[in-house]
Design an enzyme around this catalytic site. Structure first.
Site, short mmCIF file in Angstrom:
data_model
loop_
_atom_site.label_atom_id
_atom_site.label_comp_id
_atom_site.label_asym_id
_atom_site.label_seq_id
_atom_site.Cartn_x
_atom_site.Cartn_y
_atom_site.Cartn_z
N CYS A 169 0.86 -1.19 0.00
CA CYS A 169 0.00 0.00 0.00
C CYS A 169 0.89 1.24 0.00
O CYS A 169 1.65 1.46 0.96
CB CYS A 169 -0.88 -0.02 1.25
SG CYS A 169 -1.90 1.45 1.42
N CYS A 176 -1.11 3.29 -6.56
CA CYS A 176 -2.02 2.75 -5.55
C CYS A 176 -2.24 1.31 -5.97
O CYS A 176 -2.50 1.04 -7.16
CB CYS A 176 -3.33 3.53 -5.54
SG CYS A 176 -4.64 2.71 -4.60
N1 DGL Z 1 -4.19 0.48 -1.93
C1 DGL Z 1 -3.80 1.66 -1.26
C2 DGL Z 1 -2.52 2.26 -1.88
O1 DGL Z 1 -1.72 1.59 -2.49
C3 DGL Z 1 -4.81 2.75 -0.95
C4 DGL Z 1 -6.27 2.52 -0.95
C5 DGL Z 1 -7.03 3.41 0.03
O2 DGL Z 1 -7.24 4.61 -0.25
O3 DGL Z 1 -7.39 2.89 1.08
O4 DGL Z 1 -2.27 3.44 -1.74
#
Ligand code: DGL
Length: 264
Positions: free
Chosen positions: A75, A190
């Site tokens: 993430c 993301c």
């Molecule tokens: N999957 C997450 C990232 O790589 C973010 C998703 C969210 O906003 O919770 O930043």
């Protein structure tokens, strides 16, 4: 025989599964534990201090409870904010992080115009600015923060309809056409977004490279594990834990497709 300690893979929701599938491919025998803090999802809009506090306290518990062999923060939003503090708080744990792939984008671009598509949190981070200063000062880097894409990706993953124009308004800002040059690389910063990459390809005004860091993250995990890589089939299915403790049969089926059994 003592069970192998798992590699813990963390995200706020389903996005980290884009990284999990690459890890599986390179490390088929490694026991994996997927943890989603879906109670907090989407974390891209959280104030930095609150989110950092939540992540640090969650990891204090996760590390004691699961004694992971390594932790992959799949993430960008979480790692660019709390990666350094997590490493300081748990020096005994190897962390593999996810950061916007600005360096490889700067190495590959022909036009010199790069866009970084991310959550509003990742776009605001000092970490992201310093990646641009260190590796892409010769490029024009456009940061595009999306309030909605992570949720749209989750809806899409769960089989709900997401219209092209909903997606287009989130990615339109990535496409710059100026002085005879056009954006040629969009960094998917993301981990949710690679699930939408085929949709992006269809609606993009011109073809670009959509850079997904998942494979590079999996390779980094292989390096970090070194000789600690598990070599024998674990025999039990990999597990997933969602902080909201959902009882959702659609989610159970979706996770089963990724080889994961949802823990109560
Ligand atoms: N999957 C997450 C990232 O790589 C973010 C998703 C969210 O906003 O919770 O930043």
């Amino acid at each position: 025989m003592t069970p192998e300690r798992p590699v813990l893979i963390f995200d706020s929701g389903l996005g980290g599964l884009t990284v999990l599938r690459e890890i599986r491919y390179l490390l088929p025998y490694e026991p994996l534990l997927y943890v989603a803090d879906d109670e907090a999802f989407p974390i891209g809009r959280w104030p930095e201090a609150d989110l950092k506090e939540r992540l640090l306290s969650l990891f204090d518990k996760l590390i004691v409870r699961h004694r992971p062999k390594a932790v992959v923060i799949a993430c960008n939003t979480a790692f660019t904010l709390a990666g350094e503090s997590l490493r300081e708080a748990h020096p005994e744990v190897s962390f593999v992080g996810t950061v916007p792939a600005i360096k490889p984008a700067a190495e590959r671009t022909s036009s010199g115009l790069i866009s970084v598509l991310a959550t509003p949190g990742t776009v605001r981070r000092a970490y992201t600015r310093s990646l641009i200063d260190s590796f892409a000062s010769q490029c024009h880097v456009r940061l595009v923060g999306s309030d909605l894409l992570a949720e749209q990706a989750e809806r899409y993953m769960r089989g709900e309809a997401v219209a092209d124009d909903e997606l287009f308004s989130e990615i339109a800002g990535c496409f710059l056409d100026s002085g005879g040059r056009r954006t040629d690389i969009v960094v998917l910063a993301c981990t949710h977004y690679p699930f939408l990459a085929n949709r992006f390809r269809k609606i993009a005004p011109w073809p670009v490279d959509w850079l997904d860091p998942a494979e590079a993250i999996a390779r980094q995990l292989v390096r970090v594990l070194g000789e600690a890589v598990a070599e024998k089939p674990a025999g039990t299915p990999d597990r997933a834990f969602f902080t909201s403790e959902p009882e959702d049969s659609g989610l159970v089926r979706l996770l089963a497709g990724f080889g994961l059994a949802l823990e109560p």
